[in-house]
Scaffold this active site. Structure first.
Site, short mmCIF file in Angstrom:
data_model
loop_
_atom_site.label_atom_id
_atom_site.label_comp_id
_atom_site.label_asym_id
_atom_site.label_seq_id
_atom_site.Cartn_x
_atom_site.Cartn_y
_atom_site.Cartn_z
N CYS A 1 -5.45 7.76 -46.88
CA CYS A 1 -5.50 6.68 -45.89
C CYS A 1 -4.11 6.62 -45.28
O CYS A 1 -3.18 6.12 -45.90
CB CYS A 1 -5.87 5.35 -46.54
SG CYS A 1 -5.77 3.96 -45.38
N CYS B 1 -3.04 2.73 -44.34
CA CYS B 1 -2.78 1.72 -45.39
C CYS B 1 -3.05 2.35 -46.75
O CYS B 1 -2.29 3.23 -47.17
CB CYS B 1 -3.52 0.41 -45.14
SG CYS B 1 -5.28 0.50 -44.78
N SER B 2 -4.11 1.95 -47.44
CA SER B 2 -4.30 2.43 -48.81
C SER B 2 -5.78 2.46 -49.19
O SER B 2 -6.12 2.29 -50.35
CB SER B 2 -3.54 1.53 -49.78
OG SER B 2 -3.97 0.20 -49.61
#
Lengths: 203, 232
Positions: free
Chosen positions: A105, A108-109
């Site tokens: 990603c 972000c995460s």
């Protein structure tokens, strides 16, 4: 240094800041320490890569299930009672002799929590997110010790929407006689991210 | 917005540092920071897209150097202050108190409904798919180009795909549109597609992996049709 010390704040400073925020949110009726403990317990003890390993081992041994998994991962995982937050719309991509898949990603995460648990810190850190889309073969070989042959296509899946990708690794050679439980033990978190292979069976 | 969080293709960040047997939470404070998302979401302080946008508005140097869960602390503070739930001066004062009195207890409170919410949310999820009457403008097989301009506010249109051309390989129906919801707007659902880009298209033939591709999900307003090659 404690593992979470940074060049910006010490462990003591971060601890005090979060405790202060938690205290104010408890007083406002938004948080409780019980909710903190419950969430931590879920992701420390209940939801983690052992669930993804179950799905993978079943897919390795049940062609009809594998077909359903690749067609609709969310529905196939639900057959095993696996699903939930950050896995509402999952997509499984299959490694073969010709194709290697890896997830990231970059913004972000994003990560498929119901099958892999919470992501490791390296997955959320800038270096991996920056580099895996640009030089995946180099990152896999040099940072993960996992060389992918030059003629194998590397497909990087950037989880930029709410779809949550994860990898069905190749079944290791020499595992024909193993039980589903023995196969589960070979499925690593990294193999489902795409930065490592499933483990080889003990000789 | 164009920010450092948009990391795809950035050079110079060094090796990926992995840790064997890393615990799920490396410190007690990480547990509380993790719980901020679910509890503050329930309290209506933000949706998931706003949560991300709060992180994106961190000081860029701090973003790159801080612990991951400090990002979550930052966005919870940001929206807590915005909603009037958190007074930042009071938060600073309380932080000093806990620095000087690290063993002082947290306020006691129980809330069985919050615990029930936690279990229901973790097991049931919070789907982002939304019904819509909108017909899909594109289909699998179409060749599309990602709009190259720089939007203000929250977007998922990463810089490394802007202006790049690829093939739609998946059409997934309509989902919350982050460029609206992440900027405190309505869900405004839009069609989501997966687009396949060759590494050469993204990075140029001098540095690209000749057998590399990147799949990136986009919302329909990000795209312009380059070539209608869909199945219809």
């Amino acid at each position: 240094m404690a593992p979470t010390d940074t060049r910006l704040r010490s462990q003591e400073e971060i601890t005090a800041r979060v405790k202060a925020l938690e205290a104010l949110l408890i007083e406002k009726g938004i948080m409780t320490t019980e909710a903190v403990d419950r969430l931590a317990d879920i992701y420390e003890n209940e939801v983690g890569p052992q669930l993804g390993a179950k799905v993978v081992a079943k897919a390795w041994t049940d062609p009809a299930f594998k077909s359903r998994l690749l067609d609709n991962a969310t529905a196939a995982c639900a057959e095993l009672g696996i699903g939930g937050l950050q896995g509402e719309d999952m997509v499984v991509v299959e490694n073969t002799g010709e194709v290697h898949n890896v997830i990231v990603c970059t913004l972000c995460s994003c990560y498929p929590w119901p099958v892999l648990g919470l992501p490791p810190n390296w997955y959320k850190a800038p270096a991996y997110r920056a580099r895996i889309v640009r030089e995946p073969r180099k990152v896999l070989a040099e940072d993960f010790g996992f060389p992918v042959p030059g003629d194998v296509e590397i497909r990087v899946w950037d989880s930029s929407s709410e779809l949550r990708y994860w990898v069905l690794p190749t079944r290791p050679a020499g595992t024909e006689g193993l039980s589903v439980e023995q196969l589960e033990a070979l499925v690593t978190r990294d193999s489902m991210i795409g930065v490592g292979p499933a483990a080889a069976p003990a000789a | 917005m164009n920010g450092v969080f948009d990391l795809g293709g950035t050079d110079g960040l060094g090796p990926v540092v992995t840790q064997e047997d890393e615990p799920v939470f490396r410190a007690e404070w990480e547990k509380a920071a993790f719980a901020l998302f679910a509890t503050c979401f329930r309290a209506g302080l933000f949706n998931v897209d706003m949560f991300r946008h709060g992180i994106e508005q961190m000081d860029p140097a701090e973003y790159l150097l801080s612990n991951y869960y400090e990002h979550w602390v930052h966005t919870a503070e940001h929206f807590g202050a915005k909603a009037g739930v958190i007074d930042l001066a009071e938060l600073d004062e309380r932080t000093r108190f806990y620095l000087e009195n690290p063993d002082a207890p947290l306020p006691g409170r129980t809330d069985p409904e919050l615990l029930a919410f936690v279990d229901a949310a973790v097991m049931g999820g919070a789907p982002a798919a939304r019904e819509s009457d909108k017909a899909a403008a594109f289909q699998v097989g179409d060749i599309v180009t990602v709009n190259a301009d720089s939007p203000a506010g929250h977007t998922r249109r990463a810089r490394y795909v802007r202006g790049r051309t690829g093939e739609i390989t998946g059409a997934h129906g309509t989902f919350i549109y982050p460029d609206s919801a992440g900027n405190s707007g309505p869900d405004a659902p839009e069609h989501v597609y997966t687009v396949r880009f060759t590494a050469t298209e993204l990075w140029g033939s001098d540095t690209a992996d000749p057998h590399g591709v990147v799949y990136f999900d986009v919302w329909e307003p990000y795209l312009t049709l380059s070539e209608n090659r869909g199945a219809a």
